[in-house]
Scaffold this motif. Structure first.
Motif, PDB file in Angstrom:
ATOM      1  N   ARG A 232       0.797   6.810   3.814  1.00  0.00           N
ATOM      2  CA  ARG A 232       1.073   5.777   2.809  1.00  0.00           C
ATOM      3  C   ARG A 232       2.358   6.054   2.037  1.00  0.00           C
ATOM      4  O   ARG A 232       2.855   5.199   1.331  1.00  0.00           O
ATOM      5  CB  ARG A 232      -0.078   5.655   1.808  1.00  0.00           C
ATOM      6  CG  ARG A 232      -1.377   5.252   2.442  1.00  0.00           C
ATOM      7  CD  ARG A 232      -1.291   3.859   2.962  1.00  0.00           C
ATOM      8  NE  ARG A 232      -2.578   3.479   3.512  1.00  0.00           N
ATOM      9  CZ  ARG A 232      -2.716   2.611   4.468  1.00  0.00           C
ATOM     10  NH1 ARG A 232      -1.675   2.029   4.985  1.00  0.00           N
ATOM     11  NH2 ARG A 232      -3.906   2.316   4.930  1.00  0.00           N
ATOM     12  N   PHE A 233       2.891   7.261   2.140  1.00  0.00           N
ATOM     13  CA  PHE A 233       4.078   7.621   1.384  1.00  0.00           C
ATOM     14  C   PHE A 233       5.338   7.228   2.142  1.00  0.00           C
ATOM     15  O   PHE A 233       5.402   7.350   3.356  1.00  0.00           O
ATOM     16  CB  PHE A 233       4.096   9.131   1.103  1.00  0.00           C
ATOM     17  CG  PHE A 233       3.067   9.541   0.085  1.00  0.00           C
ATOM     18  CD1 PHE A 233       3.412   9.668  -1.236  1.00  0.00           C
ATOM     19  CD2 PHE A 233       1.761   9.802   0.463  1.00  0.00           C
ATOM     20  CE1 PHE A 233       2.465  10.033  -2.181  1.00  0.00           C
ATOM     21  CE2 PHE A 233       0.811  10.169  -0.468  1.00  0.00           C
ATOM     22  CZ  PHE A 233       1.169  10.281  -1.792  1.00  0.00           C
ATOM     23  N   ARG A 234       6.330   6.753   1.406  1.00  0.00           N
ATOM     24  CA  ARG A 234       7.638   6.385   1.957  1.00  0.00           C
ATOM     25  C   ARG A 234       8.702   6.960   1.049  1.00  0.00           C
ATOM     26  O   ARG A 234       8.534   7.017  -0.166  1.00  0.00           O
ATOM     27  CB  ARG A 234       7.821   4.861   2.004  1.00  0.00           C
ATOM     28  CG  ARG A 234       6.833   4.146   2.861  1.00  0.00           C
ATOM     29  CD  ARG A 234       7.259   4.218   4.318  1.00  0.00           C
ATOM     30  NE  ARG A 234       6.284   3.521   5.139  1.00  0.00           N
ATOM     31  CZ  ARG A 234       5.470   4.122   5.975  1.00  0.00           C
ATOM     32  NH1 ARG A 234       5.509   5.418   6.129  1.00  0.00           N
ATOM     33  NH2 ARG A 234       4.618   3.443   6.698  1.00  0.00           N
ATOM     34  N   ALA A 235       9.815   7.349   1.628  1.00  0.00           N
ATOM     35  CA  ALA A 235      10.945   7.823   0.832  1.00  0.00           C
ATOM     36  C   ALA A 235      11.779   6.636   0.387  1.00  0.00           C
ATOM     37  O   ALA A 235      11.756   5.572   1.010  1.00  0.00           O
ATOM     38  CB  ALA A 235      11.796   8.788   1.649  1.00  0.00           C
ATOM     39  N   ARG A 236      12.500   6.828  -0.687  1.00  0.00           N
ATOM     40  CA  ARG A 236      13.398   5.775  -1.159  1.00  0.00           C
ATOM     41  C   ARG A 236      14.392   5.441  -0.057  1.00  0.00           C
ATOM     42  O   ARG A 236      14.918   6.312   0.603  1.00  0.00           O
ATOM     43  CB  ARG A 236      14.162   6.231  -2.383  1.00  0.00           C
ATOM     44  CG  ARG A 236      13.297   6.377  -3.610  1.00  0.00           C
ATOM     45  CD  ARG A 236      14.131   6.590  -4.828  1.00  0.00           C
ATOM     46  NE  ARG A 236      13.594   7.101  -6.044  1.00  0.00           N
ATOM     47  CZ  ARG A 236      12.398   6.991  -6.549  1.00  0.00           C
ATOM     48  NH1 ARG A 236      11.475   6.388  -5.886  1.00  0.00           N
ATOM     49  NH2 ARG A 236      12.072   7.492  -7.701  1.00  0.00           N
TER      50      ARG A 236
ATOM     51  N   ARG B 139       0.815  -1.213   0.000  1.00  0.00           N
ATOM     52  CA  ARG B 139       0.000   0.000   0.000  1.00  0.00           C
ATOM     53  C   ARG B 139       0.848   1.262   0.000  1.00  0.00           C
ATOM     54  O   ARG B 139       0.323   2.349  -0.143  1.00  0.00           O
ATOM     55  CB  ARG B 139      -0.889   0.024   1.231  1.00  0.00           C
ATOM     56  CG  ARG B 139      -1.933  -1.039   1.229  1.00  0.00           C
ATOM     57  CD  ARG B 139      -2.787  -0.877   2.443  1.00  0.00           C
ATOM     58  NE  ARG B 139      -3.716  -1.987   2.559  1.00  0.00           N
ATOM     59  CZ  ARG B 139      -4.492  -2.162   3.583  1.00  0.00           C
ATOM     60  NH1 ARG B 139      -4.437  -1.333   4.595  1.00  0.00           N
ATOM     61  NH2 ARG B 139      -5.312  -3.164   3.632  1.00  0.00           N
ATOM     62  N   ASP B 140       2.129   1.134   0.196  1.00  0.00           N
ATOM     63  CA  ASP B 140       3.004   2.294   0.286  1.00  0.00           C
ATOM     64  C   ASP B 140       3.392   2.790  -1.097  1.00  0.00           C
ATOM     65  O   ASP B 140       3.534   2.025  -2.034  1.00  0.00           O
ATOM     66  CB  ASP B 140       4.283   1.952   1.059  1.00  0.00           C
ATOM     67  CG  ASP B 140       4.005   1.640   2.518  1.00  0.00           C
ATOM     68  OD1 ASP B 140       2.913   1.987   2.996  1.00  0.00           O
ATOM     69  OD2 ASP B 140       4.879   1.055   3.164  1.00  0.00           O
ATOM     70  N   VAL B 141       3.570   4.099  -1.195  1.00  0.00           N
ATOM     71  CA  VAL B 141       4.017   4.728  -2.429  1.00  0.00           C
ATOM     72  C   VAL B 141       5.405   5.282  -2.154  1.00  0.00           C
ATOM     73  O   VAL B 141       5.583   6.107  -1.260  1.00  0.00           O
ATOM     74  CB  VAL B 141       3.062   5.863  -2.854  1.00  0.00           C
ATOM     75  CG1 VAL B 141       3.568   6.525  -4.126  1.00  0.00           C
ATOM     76  CG2 VAL B 141       1.660   5.329  -3.043  1.00  0.00           C
TER      77      VAL B 141
END
Length: 124
Positions: free
Chosen positions: A103-107, A18-20
């Motif tokens: 839901r957002f994640r950094a590289r 679910r993470d972007v």
């Protein structure tokens, strides 16, 4: 039925479950603004819920004064219901924005512990 495992780096469109996965600058922007919108929404929503009680309320007095200044009279029951419904809607909106922002994640950020398939080393 064979299960397909996704790589830990995500698939080709940058999604992992679910993470972007986004660049760090976008991650920081999304995190700051989603948190800000959520906090402001909760505070404003509770101000509206307070105004719905029709007691000593800053916002309720302003709205009733503005309505009286233009010559409108609205029953206390209708005004109270409108304040309560709007307050709950704004709180729900803020919660939704915050949930989407999480839901957002950094590289390079690891998975959360509940998503990882690794066993915990804290057993006794």
């Amino acid at each position: 039925m064979a299960s397909t495992a996704r790589g830990s780096e995500g698939d080709e469109d940058g999604r992992r479950g679910r993470d972007v996965v986004v660049p760090m600058r976008l991650y920081k922007t999304v995190t700051v603004f989603s948190t800000l919108i959520a906090v402001v929404s909760v505070v404003l929503g509770f101000m509206l819920l307070d105004a719905a009680t029709l007691n000593v309320s800053f916002l309720g007095n302003i709205v009733r004064g503005a309505l009286a200044a233009v010559g409108l009279t609205i029953g206390d029951g209708l005004l109270s219901t409108a304040f309560a419904a709007l307050g709950l809607a704004i709180i729900t909106f803020g919660a939704g924005v915050y949930v989407i922002g999480t839901r957002f994640r950094a590289r390079g950020m690891g998975k959360s512990q509940e998503d990882s398939g690794e066993d915990s080393d804290t057993n006794g």
